[in-house]
Design a protein around this motif. Sequence first.
Motif, PDB file in Angstrom:
ATOM      1  N   PHE A  63       0.845  -1.192   0.000  1.00 16.77           N
ATOM      2  CA  PHE A  63       0.000   0.000   0.000  1.00 16.77           C
ATOM      3  C   PHE A  63       0.876   1.236   0.000  1.00 16.77           C
ATOM      4  N   VAL A  64       0.266   2.330  -0.403  1.00 19.01           N
ATOM      5  CA  VAL A  64       0.981   3.603  -0.473  1.00 19.01           C
ATOM      6  C   VAL A  64       0.037   4.709  -0.015  1.00 19.01           C
ATOM      7  N   ILE A  65       0.611   5.709   0.654  1.00 18.87           N
ATOM      8  CA  ILE A  65      -0.158   6.872   1.094  1.00 18.87           C
ATOM      9  C   ILE A  65       0.540   8.118   0.565  1.00 18.87           C
ATOM     10  N   LEU A  66      -0.223   8.946  -0.122  1.00 19.24           N
ATOM     11  CA  LEU A  66       0.262  10.240  -0.595  1.00 19.24           C
ATOM     12  C   LEU A  66      -0.460  11.335   0.179  1.00 19.24           C
ATOM     13  N   GLN A  67       0.248  12.409   0.514  1.00 18.17           N
ATOM     14  CA  GLN A  67      -0.371  13.554   1.179  1.00 18.17           C
ATOM     15  C   GLN A  67      -0.015  14.823   0.438  1.00 18.17           C
ATOM     16  N   GLY A  68      -0.862  15.820   0.582  1.00 21.22           N
ATOM     17  CA  GLY A  68      -0.638  17.099  -0.084  1.00 21.22           C
ATOM     18  C   GLY A  68      -1.330  17.179  -1.425  1.00 21.22           C
ATOM     19  N   CYS A  69      -2.302  16.330  -1.648  1.00 18.94           N
ATOM     20  CA  CYS A  69      -2.955  16.265  -2.960  1.00 18.94           C
ATOM     21  C   CYS A  69      -3.779  17.507  -3.289  1.00 18.94           C
ATOM     22  N   ARG A  70      -4.122  18.274  -2.284  1.00 21.74           N
ATOM     23  CA  ARG A  70      -4.936  19.473  -2.531  1.00 21.74           C
ATOM     24  C   ARG A  70      -4.309  20.742  -1.965  1.00 21.74           C
ATOM     25  N   THR A  71      -3.037  20.711  -1.674  1.00 21.34           N
ATOM     26  CA  THR A  71      -2.412  21.900  -1.100  1.00 21.34           C
ATOM     27  C   THR A  71      -2.180  22.956  -2.169  1.00 21.34           C
ATOM     28  N   PRO A  72      -2.266  24.211  -1.810  1.00 22.20           N
ATOM     29  CA  PRO A  72      -2.014  25.273  -2.793  1.00 22.20           C
ATOM     30  C   PRO A  72      -0.552  25.330  -3.240  1.00 22.20           C
ATOM     31  N   GLN A  73       0.361  24.705  -2.478  1.00 20.70           N
ATOM     32  CA  GLN A  73       1.771  24.716  -2.860  1.00 20.70           C
ATOM     33  C   GLN A  73       2.054  23.779  -4.036  1.00 20.70           C
ATOM     34  N   ARG A  74       1.090  22.948  -4.400  1.00 24.25           N
ATOM     35  CA  ARG A  74       1.192  22.041  -5.541  1.00 24.25           C
ATOM     36  C   ARG A  74       2.372  21.083  -5.405  1.00 24.25           C
ATOM     37  N   SER A  75       2.523  20.525  -4.215  1.00 24.34           N
ATOM     38  CA  SER A  75       3.534  19.495  -4.006  1.00 24.34           C
ATOM     39  C   SER A  75       2.895  18.338  -3.254  1.00 24.34           C
ATOM     40  N   VAL A  76       3.440  17.152  -3.453  1.00 25.62           N
ATOM     41  CA  VAL A  76       2.892  15.945  -2.845  1.00 25.62           C
ATOM     42  C   VAL A  76       3.991  15.238  -2.073  1.00 25.62           C
ATOM     43  N   GLU A  77       3.619  14.697  -0.925  1.00 24.04           N
ATOM     44  CA  GLU A  77       4.551  13.931  -0.107  1.00 24.04           C
ATOM     45  C   GLU A  77       4.205  12.449  -0.232  1.00 24.04           C
TER      46      GLU A  77
END
Length: 144
Positions: A63-77
């Motif tokens: 499994f994988v978890i991504l965060q930051g999908c909707r941040t205004p900085q346009r970056s994903v962790e």
Amino acid sequence: MSRVRLRPTMLSDLDWVVTVEHDAANLPFITPWERTQHEGAIRFPDSRHFIIEAGDAWPRAGFVILQGCRTPQRSVELKRIVLPPAAHGQGLGRAFRESPLRFREKGRTHAPSAGALTRQRRFCEASLSTFGEDAAQEQASRVV
């Protein structure tokens, strides 16, 4: 592995997710989450929680978890990627890393670059259009 895909994690997957995360082979590398934390990652609109499926019959392979999908900085962790011990060393982590790039850029392969997080953000956005806002809301409504 030649066949790898991602699908949204469902609540019915969470017992398996927690078991894989608490496996003795994975414990030296991560701090395991409790089930409620995974439920939160499914529910939180800024996160994407996916099951990695691989092989001919598409069994769960991690499994994988991504965060930051909707941040205004346009970056994903890339918050975490966890594989069961049987899947270690088969190139699934690499396949995941390349999968979002292929998903969004129609088969083009890229070496890791500074733009990788931007492409992963596009993957998050694409997952909304692929799986739909309704599917995300349906998942969230099932979390009690």
